[in-house]
Design a protein around this motif. Structure first.
Motif, PDB file in Angstrom:
ATOM      1  N   ARG A 179       0.843  -1.188   0.000  1.00 52.81           N
ATOM      2  CA  ARG A 179       0.000   0.000   0.000  1.00 52.81           C
ATOM      3  C   ARG A 179       0.884   1.246   0.000  1.00 52.81           C
ATOM      4  N   GLN A 182       0.161   6.349  -3.497  1.00 50.84           N
ATOM      5  CA  GLN A 182      -0.476   6.329  -4.816  1.00 50.84           C
ATOM      6  C   GLN A 182      -1.503   5.204  -4.939  1.00 50.84           C
ATOM      7  N   GLY A 183      -1.785   4.526  -3.824  1.00 55.99           N
ATOM      8  CA  GLY A 183      -2.740   3.431  -3.852  1.00 55.99           C
ATOM      9  C   GLY A 183      -2.055   2.080  -3.772  1.00 55.99           C
ATOM     10  N   LEU A 184      -2.818   1.029  -4.001  1.00 54.54           N
ATOM     11  CA  LEU A 184      -2.296  -0.326  -3.942  1.00 54.54           C
ATOM     12  C   LEU A 184      -1.394  -0.586  -5.144  1.00 54.54           C
ATOM     13  N   LYS A 185      -0.177  -1.106  -4.888  1.00 56.67           N
ATOM     14  CA  LYS A 185       0.776  -1.374  -5.955  1.00 56.67           C
ATOM     15  C   LYS A 185       1.357  -2.778  -5.795  1.00 56.67           C
ATOM     16  N   GLU A 203      -6.847  -5.066  -9.519  1.00 57.71           N
ATOM     17  CA  GLU A 203      -8.216  -4.660  -9.845  1.00 57.71           C
ATOM     18  C   GLU A 203      -9.232  -5.787  -9.833  1.00 57.71           C
TER      19      GLU A 203
END
Length: 249
Positions: A179, A182-185, A203
């Motif tokens: 996490r 910039q969000g979940l990576k 996604e």
């Protein structure tokens, strides 16, 4: 350029050294080998720019990833001054003991052959693209580089508990998420070297994404021949070193 495929390098263990390593011979890769590499790099680099963590993207730049199959010696000249890691050529899968010993000494085994055009989207065993594109960039990151060495050391010592470490590797090094601001990576090699897995991991619907816990990960079964339905999520790479379960096993 030599246009004969390197079929003799695929799973050819005859010429290996006692530590299971083999020379790379980068000049002998065929035109098809280079085409496959270029197609995969272009596709996965585009996906990585959207789905990979910043540390992975920085690693791609640091190792000088290009559109031709990398020369391991040239990569080592960039990598070793950063974190003390080197990559070594191997003919394919190697025994756990040899693999862990390499990691414990900051050597990452990279397969010397690459998949065919017919295997562009799926391959049963790791090849040069998976090993290099998926794994090598994060070896430029000091925290992750230290984790990989510590993992190797624990593997050397694991004995009958080695299967627990294999699961930890699967859920972190191969299929880990993190996490970020910039969000979940993604940071796992199995995610970032696969066009289908990277979108599915970030996604996909009906996917379990759970906070990282080493003990839980080491006791969670996994399947190797399908998209994953469970991913462990880090908040910071330092979590990989802080968990006492890593030291215990």
């Amino acid at each position: 350029m030599n246009t004969a495929p390197l079929e003799n390098l695929r799973g050819d263990y005859a010429g290996m050294a006692p530590d299971w390593t083999v020379p790379q011979h980068p000049d002998l890769h065929s035109d098809e080998d280079q085409d496959v590499w270029r197609l995969l790099v272009q596709r996965q680099r585009t996906l990585a720019e959207r789905y990979a963590c910043a540390e992975f993207l920085e690693g791609l730049e640091a190792i000088g990833l290009g559109d031709t199959i990398p020369d391991f010696a040239a990569v080592n000249a960039r990598l070793e001054p950063l974190t003390g890691w080197r990559i070594v050529g191997v003919p394919g899968l190697i025994p756990d003991a040899a693999f862990y010993d390499h990691l414990a000494h900051r050597r990452f085994p990279v397969t010397v052959w690459i998949r065919t055009l017919e295997e562009i989207d799926y391959l049963v065993e790791p090849d040069l693209f998976h090993d290099f594109f998926g794994h090598v960039p994060l070896l430029t990151n000091p925290v992750f580089a230290d984790y990989m060495q510590e993992y190797g050391r624990r593997g050397v010592e694991a004995g009958p508990n080695v299967h627990l470490l294999a699961r930890l590797y699967w859920f972190t090094v191969e299929f880990g998420l993190i996490r970020t601001n910039q969000g979940l990576k993604a940071y796992g090699a199995g995610i970032l070297s696969s066009a289908a897995e990277v979108k599915h991991a970030i996604e996909g619907e009906g996917v379990e994404r759970v906070p990282f816990n080493a003990t839980v990960a080491m006791n969670r079964p996994y399947e190797i021949d399908r998209l994953q339905n469970t991913y462990f999520v880090l908040d910071d790479f330092r979590q990989l070193m802080d968990r006492p379960a890593v030291a215990k096993h």
